[in-house]
Design an enzyme around this catalytic site. Structure first.
Site, PDB file in Angstrom:
ATOM      1  N   HIS A   1       0.748  -1.429   0.118  1.00  0.00           N
ATOM      2  CA  HIS A   1       0.087   0.034  -0.116  1.00  0.00           C
ATOM      3  C   HIS A   1       0.903   1.148  -0.138  1.00  0.00           C
ATOM      4  CE1 HIS A   1       1.152   0.044   3.975  1.00  0.00           C
ATOM      5  NE2 HIS A   1       0.559   1.117   4.299  1.00  0.00           N
TER       6      HIS A   1
ATOM      7  N   MET B   1       3.599   2.812  -5.539  1.00  0.00           N
ATOM      8  CA  MET B   1       2.559   3.904  -6.362  1.00  0.00           C
ATOM      9  C   MET B   1       1.206   3.100  -6.717  1.00  0.00           C
ATOM     10  SD  MET B   1       3.175   5.404 -10.156  1.00  0.00           S
ATOM     11  CE  MET B   1       3.496   4.120 -11.082  1.00  0.00           C
TER      12      MET B   1
ATOM     13  N   LEU C   1       5.826  -6.223   8.012  1.00  0.00           N
ATOM     14  CA  LEU C   1       5.565  -7.615   7.531  1.00  0.00           C
ATOM     15  C   LEU C   1       6.337  -7.704   6.149  1.00  0.00           C
ATOM     16  CD1 LEU C   1       4.097 -10.258   7.435  1.00  0.00           C
ATOM     17  CD2 LEU C   1       2.337  -9.071   6.179  1.00  0.00           C
TER      18      LEU C   1
ATOM     19  N   LEU D   1      -0.871  -8.378  -9.339  1.00  0.00           N
ATOM     20  CA  LEU D   1      -0.804  -7.337 -10.157  1.00  0.00           C
ATOM     21  C   LEU D   1       0.674  -7.863 -10.917  1.00  0.00           C
ATOM     22  CD1 LEU D   1      -2.846  -6.033  -8.127  1.00  0.00           C
ATOM     23  CD2 LEU D   1      -1.772  -3.966  -9.169  1.00  0.00           C
TER      24      LEU D   1
ATOM     25  N   SER E   1       2.816  -7.209 -14.888  1.00  0.00           N
ATOM     26  CA  SER E   1       3.293  -6.069 -15.839  1.00  0.00           C
ATOM     27  C   SER E   1       3.638  -6.593 -17.237  1.00  0.00           C
ATOM     28  CB  SER E   1       4.651  -5.471 -15.180  1.00  0.00           C
ATOM     29  OG  SER E   1       5.794  -5.934 -15.988  1.00  0.00           O
TER      30      SER E   1
ATOM     31  N   TYR F   1      12.640 -11.236 -13.421  1.00  0.00           N
ATOM     32  CA  TYR F   1      11.269 -10.635 -12.881  1.00  0.00           C
ATOM     33  C   TYR F   1      10.075 -11.067 -13.551  1.00  0.00           C
ATOM     34  CZ  TYR F   1       8.037  -6.975 -11.739  1.00  0.00           C
ATOM     35  OH  TYR F   1       6.784  -6.511 -11.200  1.00  0.00           O
TER      36      TYR F   1
ATOM     37  N   LEU G   1       2.805   2.653 -16.261  1.00  0.00           N
ATOM     38  CA  LEU G   1       2.009   3.585 -15.364  1.00  0.00           C
ATOM     39  C   LEU G   1       2.905   4.853 -14.934  1.00  0.00           C
ATOM     40  CD1 LEU G   1       0.640   0.621 -13.007  1.00  0.00           C
ATOM     41  CD2 LEU G   1      -0.487   1.523 -15.000  1.00  0.00           C
TER      42      LEU G   1
HETATM   43  N1  LIG Z   1       4.987   1.422 -11.929  1.00  0.00           N
HETATM   44  C1  LIG Z   1       4.632   0.875 -13.031  1.00  0.00           C
HETATM   45  O1  LIG Z   1       4.886   1.674 -14.372  1.00  0.00           O
HETATM   46  C2  LIG Z   1       4.205  -0.461 -13.266  1.00  0.00           C
HETATM   47  C3  LIG Z   1       3.807  -0.655 -14.415  1.00  0.00           C
HETATM   48  C4  LIG Z   1       3.228  -2.017 -14.730  1.00  0.00           C
HETATM   49  C5  LIG Z   1       3.136  -2.868 -13.571  1.00  0.00           C
HETATM   50  N2  LIG Z   1       3.342  -2.552 -12.246  1.00  0.00           N
HETATM   51  C6  LIG Z   1       3.365  -3.504 -11.167  1.00  0.00           C
HETATM   52  O2  LIG Z   1       2.480  -2.831 -10.087  1.00  0.00           O
HETATM   53  C7  LIG Z   1       3.076  -3.885  -9.034  1.00  0.00           C
HETATM   54  C8  LIG Z   1       3.260  -2.612  -7.944  1.00  0.00           C
HETATM   55  O3  LIG Z   1       4.195  -1.748  -8.450  1.00  0.00           O
HETATM   56  P1  LIG Z   1       4.520  -0.269  -8.043  1.00  0.00           P
HETATM   57  O4  LIG Z   1       5.184   0.649  -9.081  1.00  0.00           O
HETATM   58  O5  LIG Z   1       3.590   0.222  -7.147  1.00  0.00           O
HETATM   59  O6  LIG Z   1       5.886  -0.735  -6.970  1.00  0.00           O
HETATM   60  P2  LIG Z   1       6.673   0.170  -5.664  1.00  0.00           P
HETATM   61  O7  LIG Z   1       6.123   1.482  -6.019  1.00  0.00           O
HETATM   62  O8  LIG Z   1       7.873  -0.144  -5.680  1.00  0.00           O
HETATM   63  O9  LIG Z   1       5.730  -0.373  -4.571  1.00  0.00           O
HETATM   64  C9  LIG Z   1       5.947  -1.844  -4.305  1.00  0.00           C
HETATM   65  C10 LIG Z   1       5.681  -1.792  -2.965  1.00  0.00           C
HETATM   66  O10 LIG Z   1       5.774  -3.379  -2.252  1.00  0.00           O
HETATM   67  C11 LIG Z   1       6.692  -3.258  -1.229  1.00  0.00           C
HETATM   68  N3  LIG Z   1       7.540  -4.367  -0.905  1.00  0.00           N
HETATM   69  C12 LIG Z   1       8.478  -4.820  -1.732  1.00  0.00           C
HETATM   70  N4  LIG Z   1       9.170  -5.992  -1.025  1.00  0.00           N
HETATM   71  C13 LIG Z   1       8.526  -6.154  -0.039  1.00  0.00           C
HETATM   72  C14 LIG Z   1       8.437  -7.061   0.843  1.00  0.00           C
HETATM   73  N5  LIG Z   1       9.493  -8.003   0.950  1.00  0.00           N
HETATM   74  N6  LIG Z   1       7.740  -7.120   1.912  1.00  0.00           N
HETATM   75  C15 LIG Z   1       6.736  -6.170   1.870  1.00  0.00           C
HETATM   76  N7  LIG Z   1       6.473  -5.109   1.262  1.00  0.00           N
HETATM   77  C16 LIG Z   1       7.403  -5.435   0.119  1.00  0.00           C
HETATM   78  C17 LIG Z   1       7.545  -1.922  -1.099  1.00  0.00           C
HETATM   79  O11 LIG Z   1       7.826  -1.494  -0.021  1.00  0.00           O
HETATM   80  P3  LIG Z   1       9.188  -0.973  -0.042  1.00  0.00           P
HETATM   81  O12 LIG Z   1       9.302   0.194  -0.815  1.00  0.00           O
HETATM   82  O13 LIG Z   1       9.261  -0.570   1.395  1.00  0.00           O
HETATM   83  O14 LIG Z   1      10.352  -2.085  -0.087  1.00  0.00           O
HETATM   84  C18 LIG Z   1       6.607  -1.056  -1.944  1.00  0.00           C
HETATM   85  O15 LIG Z   1       5.670  -0.415  -1.202  1.00  0.00           O
HETATM   86  C19 LIG Z   1       4.160  -4.635  -9.449  1.00  0.00           C
HETATM   87  O16 LIG Z   1       3.719  -5.885  -9.643  1.00  0.00           O
HETATM   88  C20 LIG Z   1       4.538  -3.945 -10.638  1.00  0.00           C
HETATM   89  O17 LIG Z   1       5.060  -4.931 -11.490  1.00  0.00           O
HETATM   90  C21 LIG Z   1       4.134  -1.303 -12.109  1.00  0.00           C
END
Ligand SMILES: NC(=O)c1ccc[n+]([C@@H]2O[C@H](COP(=O)([O-])OP(=O)(O)OC[C@H]3O[C@@H](n4cnc5c(N)ncnc54)[C@H](OP(=O)(O)O)[C@@H]3O)[C@@H](O)[C@H]2O)c1
Length: 327
Positions: free
Chosen positions: A12, A15, A42, A108, A110, A139, A173
Site C-alpha cells: 500500500h 505507487m 511484515l 498485479l 506487468s 522478474y 504506469l
Molecule cells: N510502476 C509501473 O509503471 C508499473 C507498471 C506495470 C506494472 N506495475 C506493477 O505493479 C506492482 C506494484 O508496482 P509499484 O510501481 O507500485 O511498485 P513500488 O512503488 O515499488 O511499490 C511496491 C511496494 O511493495 C513493497 N514491498 C517490496 N518488497 C516487499 C517485501 N519483501 N515485503 C513487503 N512489502 C514489500 C514496497 O515496500 P518498500 O518500498 O518499503 O520495499 C512497496 O511499497 C508491481 O507488480 C509492478 O510490476 C507497475
C-alpha cells in the site's frame, strides 16, 4: 454483519498500492475495513510471518501490489533478488490467502511477461510463445509464476473451496507516488524531473535519448487502480466467460500509444518548459513499439478515464509537492 469485505492491500505504500487504497476509499469502503502493513512491519518474503498475519487478520479479499520492482539497471545488477523475492512474496501471500479462506485475490504483474518480439498490440495469448527480454527475464518469470499460481489454485481449489484468484497486467504506469530518482526512474517521471530542472535552471534545451520515434503506452495509475477494483468485483461467471483456466490474466492499458517525442512535448507543456527538445539518435531506441491489446478488459466493461495531459498535470503536482522545496 458488515456489508464491507475486509480487504488487504499488499504494497500500500507503493505507487499502485496507494492508488488502490485511494480507489477503494473513493468507492465508499470503510478505512477500518482496509488492512495494510508496511514492509518493515511484515516482510512478505517471510513465510511464517505472512502465515501469522493472515491467521490474525483473516481478510476477505487481497490485492497483491507488493513487488520488488526496478528499471533495467537494477534488474541487471540484482537478478537473484528480483526472482527470489518476487517468487517468495507471491507464493507466500497466495498460499496463506488460500489457507485462511480468502476466496478473492487479485495479482498485479506487468507487460514484461510477454515475449520480446510479441506481435503488437500484445494480446494475452502471446504469453509463453517466445523468448523474454533478457534484462528483466528473472522478474518476468516470477510474474508469470504468479499468474500460474493463481490459475493453479483456481483449478485445484476453485470447486472445493470457492477460490477465485485473478491477474491483471498493466502497461507503463505514471502518476502520484511515482519514483523520480535521477538514474532509476521510468520514462514519464524521468522526463518530469528533467524538464522541471531545465525550467528552473533556464536551460535552452533538453536532449532526450534516441530518435524519439519509439512508441509506448502510458496509463494513469488511478485508472489502473479503478481497473483493478473492476476486475476484482466482476461476477465470477462473467470473468470466466472472458478468460480461460490456463490463460486467465487480463491486460490493462489505455489502448493508444504515443512516440517518446510526443510524451516529451506533453511533459514540457505540463511543466511549462519553453526551451527546445532535442533528440540524440546515437543513443539506443529500444523496441520500436510496445502496446497492449486491452480488448479483453474493454469487453468486460472497463475503459480508462484520464487522458495523458490531465494525468501529467496530476503527476507534476505530485512531483512539485515532493521536490519543490529541494530546488
Ligand atoms: N510502476 C509501473 O509503471 C508499473 C507498471 C506495470 C506494472 N506495475 C506493477 O505493479 C506492482 C506494484 O508496482 P509499484 O510501481 O507500485 O511498485 P513500488 O512503488 O515499488 O511499490 C511496491 C511496494 O511493495 C513493497 N514491498 C517490496 N518488497 C516487499 C517485501 N519483501 N515485503 C513487503 N512489502 C514489500 C514496497 O515496500 P518498500 O518500498 O518499503 O520495499 C512497496 O511499497 C508491481 O507488480 C509492478 O510490476 C507497475
Amino acid at each position: 454483519m458488515t456489508l464491507y469485505p475486509k480487504i488487504y492491500v499488499a504494497g500500500h505504500r507503493g505507487m499502485v498500492g496507494r492508488a488502490i487504497v485511494r480507489q477503494l476509499l473513493a468507492q465508499g469502503h470503510l478505512v477500518e475495513r482496509i488492512v495494510t502493513r508496511t514492509h518493515a512491519e511484515l516482510d512478505l518474503t517471510n513465510q511464517a510471518a505472512v502465515n501469522a498475519f493472515f491467521a490474525e487478520e483473516k481478510p476477505d479479499q487481497v490485492y497483491l501490489a507488493a513487488a520488488k520492482v526496478g528499471g533495467i539497471h537494477a534488474n541487471n545488477t540484482y537478478p537473484a533478488e528480483f526472482i527470489y523475492q518476487n517468487l517468495m512474496m507471491q507464493a507466500n501471500v497466495i498460499d496463506a490467502a488460500f489457507r485462511n479462506g480468502v476466496q478473492k485475490l487479485l495479482f498485479l504483474g506487468s507487460s514484461c511477461i510477454y515475449p520480446k518480439l510479441a506481435p503488437q498490440p500484445m494480446r494475452e495469448d502471446a504469453l509463453l510463445t517466445g523468448t523474454l527480454e533478457a534484462t528483466n527475464e528473472p522478474y518476468a518469470l516470477a510474474t508469470i509464476a504468479g499468474i500460474k499460481l493463481c490459475e493453479s489454485y483456481n483449478r485445484q481449489y476453485g470447486q472445493s473451496h470457492g477460490v477465485d484468484y485473478r491477474s491483471v497486467m498493466p502497461t507503463n504506469l505514471y502518476g502520484p507516488g511515482d519514483n523520480y530518482h535521477p538514474e532509476n526512474s521510468h520514462v514519464i517521471p524521468a522526463l518530469i524531473r528533467r524538464f522541471h530542472e531545465a525550467k528552473v535552471s533556464q536551460a535552452p534545451s533538453v536532449t532526450i535519448w534516441g530518435t524519439g520515434t519509439p512508441r509506448r503506452e502510458f496509463l494513469y495509475v488511478d485508472d489502473m487502480a479503478a481497473a483493478s477494483v473492476h476486475v476484482m468485483n466482476l461476477p465470477k461467471a462473467l470473468h470466466e466467460q472472458h478468460t480461460q483456466p490456463m490463460l486467465s490474466h487480463i491486460n490493462v492499458g489505455c489502448g493508444e500509444d504515443v512516440t517518446i517525442l510526443e510524451v516529451a512535448q506533453a511533459v514540457a507543456r505540463t511543466v511549462d518548459y519553453t526551451g527546445q527538445i532535442l533528440t540524440d539518435p546515437a543513443k539506443p531506441d529500444g523496441t520500436p513499439r510496445k502496446l497492449m491489446d486491452s480488448s479483453r478488459l474493454n469487453a468486460l466493461g472497463w475503459k480508462p478515464r484520464v487522458g495523458l495531459d490531465t494525468g501529467l498535470q496530476a503527476a507534476y503536482r505530485d512531483y512539485l509537492m515532493k521536490y519543490a522545496t529541494q530546488d
